[in-house]
Design a protein around this motif. Structure first.
Motif, PDB file in Angstrom:
ATOM      1  N   ASP A 126       0.811  -1.222   0.000  1.00  0.00           N
ATOM      2  CA  ASP A 126       0.000   0.000   0.000  1.00  0.00           C
ATOM      3  C   ASP A 126       0.844   1.271   0.000  1.00  0.00           C
ATOM      4  O   ASP A 126       0.300   2.385  -0.099  1.00  0.00           O
ATOM      5  N   GLY A 127       2.160   1.110   0.157  1.00  0.00           N
ATOM      6  CA  GLY A 127       3.018   2.286   0.236  1.00  0.00           C
ATOM      7  C   GLY A 127       2.749   3.125   1.465  1.00  0.00           C
ATOM      8  O   GLY A 127       2.932   4.350   1.445  1.00  0.00           O
ATOM      9  N   ASP A 128       2.340   2.472   2.564  1.00  0.00           N
ATOM     10  CA  ASP A 128       1.933   3.168   3.793  1.00  0.00           C
ATOM     11  C   ASP A 128       3.136   3.316   4.725  1.00  0.00           C
ATOM     12  O   ASP A 128       3.522   2.371   5.424  1.00  0.00           O
ATOM     13  N   LEU A 129       3.726   4.493   4.749  1.00  0.00           N
ATOM     14  CA  LEU A 129       4.926   4.721   5.546  1.00  0.00           C
ATOM     15  C   LEU A 129       4.667   4.541   7.036  1.00  0.00           C
ATOM     16  O   LEU A 129       5.499   3.967   7.753  1.00  0.00           O
ATOM     17  N   THR A 130       3.528   4.987   7.522  1.00  0.00           N
ATOM     18  CA  THR A 130       3.211   4.893   8.952  1.00  0.00           C
ATOM     19  C   THR A 130       3.144   3.438   9.395  1.00  0.00           C
ATOM     20  O   THR A 130       3.702   3.059  10.437  1.00  0.00           O
ATOM     21  N   ARG A 189      11.461   3.811   3.498  1.00  0.00           N
ATOM     22  CA  ARG A 189      11.448   4.475   2.188  1.00  0.00           C
ATOM     23  C   ARG A 189      11.869   3.506   1.085  1.00  0.00           C
ATOM     24  O   ARG A 189      11.315   3.522  -0.022  1.00  0.00           O
ATOM     25  N   GLN A 190      12.865   2.666   1.376  1.00  0.00           N
ATOM     26  CA  GLN A 190      13.279   1.665   0.396  1.00  0.00           C
ATOM     27  C   GLN A 190      12.144   0.690   0.109  1.00  0.00           C
ATOM     28  O   GLN A 190      11.908   0.307  -1.040  1.00  0.00           O
ATOM     29  N   ASN A 197       6.972  -1.388  -3.836  1.00  0.00           N
ATOM     30  CA  ASN A 197       5.575  -1.766  -3.639  1.00  0.00           C
ATOM     31  C   ASN A 197       4.982  -2.432  -4.877  1.00  0.00           C
ATOM     32  O   ASN A 197       4.020  -3.188  -4.776  1.00  0.00           O
ATOM     33  N   ALA A 198       5.556  -2.194  -6.053  1.00  0.00           N
ATOM     34  CA  ALA A 198       5.054  -2.842  -7.257  1.00  0.00           C
ATOM     35  C   ALA A 198       5.330  -4.342  -7.259  1.00  0.00           C
ATOM     36  O   ALA A 198       4.617  -5.124  -7.898  1.00  0.00           O
ATOM     37  N   LEU A 199       6.368  -4.766  -6.519  1.00  0.00           N
ATOM     38  CA  LEU A 199       6.696  -6.186  -6.449  1.00  0.00           C
ATOM     39  C   LEU A 199       5.865  -6.924  -5.410  1.00  0.00           C
ATOM     40  O   LEU A 199       5.699  -8.146  -5.496  1.00  0.00           O
ATOM     41  N   ALA A 200       5.373  -6.211  -4.402  1.00  0.00           N
ATOM     42  CA  ALA A 200       4.674  -6.850  -3.284  1.00  0.00           C
ATOM     43  C   ALA A 200       3.512  -7.734  -3.712  1.00  0.00           C
ATOM     44  O   ALA A 200       3.323  -8.822  -3.141  1.00  0.00           O
ATOM     45  N   PRO A 201       2.693  -7.346  -4.710  1.00  0.00           N
ATOM     46  CA  PRO A 201       1.585  -8.234  -5.095  1.00  0.00           C
ATOM     47  C   PRO A 201       2.035  -9.575  -5.656  1.00  0.00           C
ATOM     48  O   PRO A 201       1.239 -10.508  -5.746  1.00  0.00           O
ATOM     49  N   HIS A 202       3.305  -9.681  -6.038  1.00  0.00           N
ATOM     50  CA  HIS A 202       3.823 -10.922  -6.630  1.00  0.00           C
ATOM     51  C   HIS A 202       4.561 -11.793  -5.604  1.00  0.00           C
ATOM     52  O   HIS A 202       5.206 -12.769  -5.982  1.00  0.00           O
ATOM     53  N   VAL A 254      18.113  -3.097   9.809  1.00  0.00           N
ATOM     54  CA  VAL A 254      19.086  -3.032   8.723  1.00  0.00           C
ATOM     55  C   VAL A 254      18.532  -3.782   7.516  1.00  0.00           C
ATOM     56  O   VAL A 254      17.962  -4.873   7.654  1.00  0.00           O
ATOM     57  N   LEU A 255      18.677  -3.182   6.351  1.00  0.00           N
ATOM     58  CA  LEU A 255      18.295  -3.800   5.086  1.00  0.00           C
ATOM     59  C   LEU A 255      19.566  -4.074   4.300  1.00  0.00           C
ATOM     60  O   LEU A 255      20.365  -3.175   4.045  1.00  0.00           O
TER      61      LEU A 255
END
Length: 293
Positions: free
Chosen positions: A192-196, A231-232, A237-242, A207-208
């Motif tokens: 959802d791109g939800d930063l909160t 933010r990364q 977010n376009a990959l998350a549905p897959h 760490v990422l």
């Protein structure tokens, strides 16, 4: 080598593979080390060996030590992050049927082990993970038992300071379910791109680590801190549905698959209700080599 000798070696292959995987963090190199140990066993007269398991552990450990030293000498990688090989299983597998190599080693631990010197890694793995006495470890390193003990102590301090205590494969089913819930919450927030919501499930010092090689999702990078990691995550977010759920060395993970191609493998280290580490393999060559469900 006769059938009887084959059987003698095969009785120890599982343990030798586990030692080599923890020593090297590479499944293919671990296989190579065990195969080399088999060749040395075939050439050696072991009739007088009282403890064949101990003898074989010493052989494979020395092989791994040589491989680690050679790796350290040539380490001139063009990217800053290189992650160990994961053991990936389907999320709905029976836990008792999961890969043997992952049953007591977390991905987070493998990452820390990769930062140790070859001597520290051998001393820690053999003593702390497999109970080999320092009297046997010292000669492998050309050092005294006391010096080997000091190496293991130094490695142990680094491991304890860097490895979350709640991500091991010995957690209960409830713990595993809770870790998966946290991972799902992160995935939904990224989708959802939800930063909160992303910040709500990330540890402040998360760490990422992204090992992208020279693939299209590069460059490889290491990002620290919840705001930067969030933010990364929003960028992907376009990959998350897959994303398809998997288990990576006992921890929750995801494969992102689009158009029949695996794009990324993600694993999350969870402590309590927060994600403390996210590791991403996006190197196409490495993904093709992995045994993925």
């Amino acid at each position: 080598m006769g059938t009887e000798q084959d059987a003698l070696f095969e009785a120890h292959r599982r343990r030798l593979g586990a030692v080599a995987y923890r020593m090297l963090g590479s499944l293919s190199e671990a296989d190579d080390a065990v195969q080399e140990a088999w060749l040395r066993f075939a050439r050696h007269d072991t009739d007088g060996v009282e403890n064949l398991g101990g003898w074989l552990t010493t052989v494979v450990s020395r092989i791994c030590l040589d491989m680690l030293r050679a790796r350290a000498a040539r380490r001139e990688e063009p990217w800053a992050v290189h992650l160990p090989d994961p053991v990936v299983t389907a999320a709905d597998d029976d836990p008792e049927e999961r890969a043997v190599l992952a049953d007591s080693v977390s991905f987070a631990l493998l990452v820390v082990l990769d930062a140790l010197s070859p001597a520290e890694r051998l001393a820690f793995v053999l003593h702390d993970l497999f109970g080999v006495p320092f009297a046997e470890i010292g000669p492998m390193l050309g050092r005294s038992p006391a010096a080997a003990k000091q190496l293991a102590s130094r490695a142990r301090h680094r491991v304890r300071g860097s490895t979350p205590s709640a991500d091991g494969a010995t957690d209960t089913g409830t713990d595993a379910a809770r870790r998966r819930e946290v991972a799902e919450a992160f995935l939904a927030a990224a989708r959802d791109g939800d930063l909160t919501r992303l910040l709500a499930v990330l540890d402040a010092d998360v760490v990422l680590r992204a090992d992208a090689g020279d693939g299209p999702l590069g460059p490889s990078r290491r990002v620290t801190g919840a705001p930067a990691v969030a933010r990364q995550a929003r960028r992907f977010n376009a990959l998350a549905p897959h994303a398809r759920p998997v288990v990576v060395n006992g921890a929750p993970g995801y494969l992102t698959v689009a158009g029949g191609q695996v794009l990324t493998l993600v694993t999350m280290t969870v402590r309590g209700d927060r994600i403390v580490a996210i590791d991403v393999i996006a190197d196409p060559q490495r993904l093709r080599r992995l045994d993925l469900p």
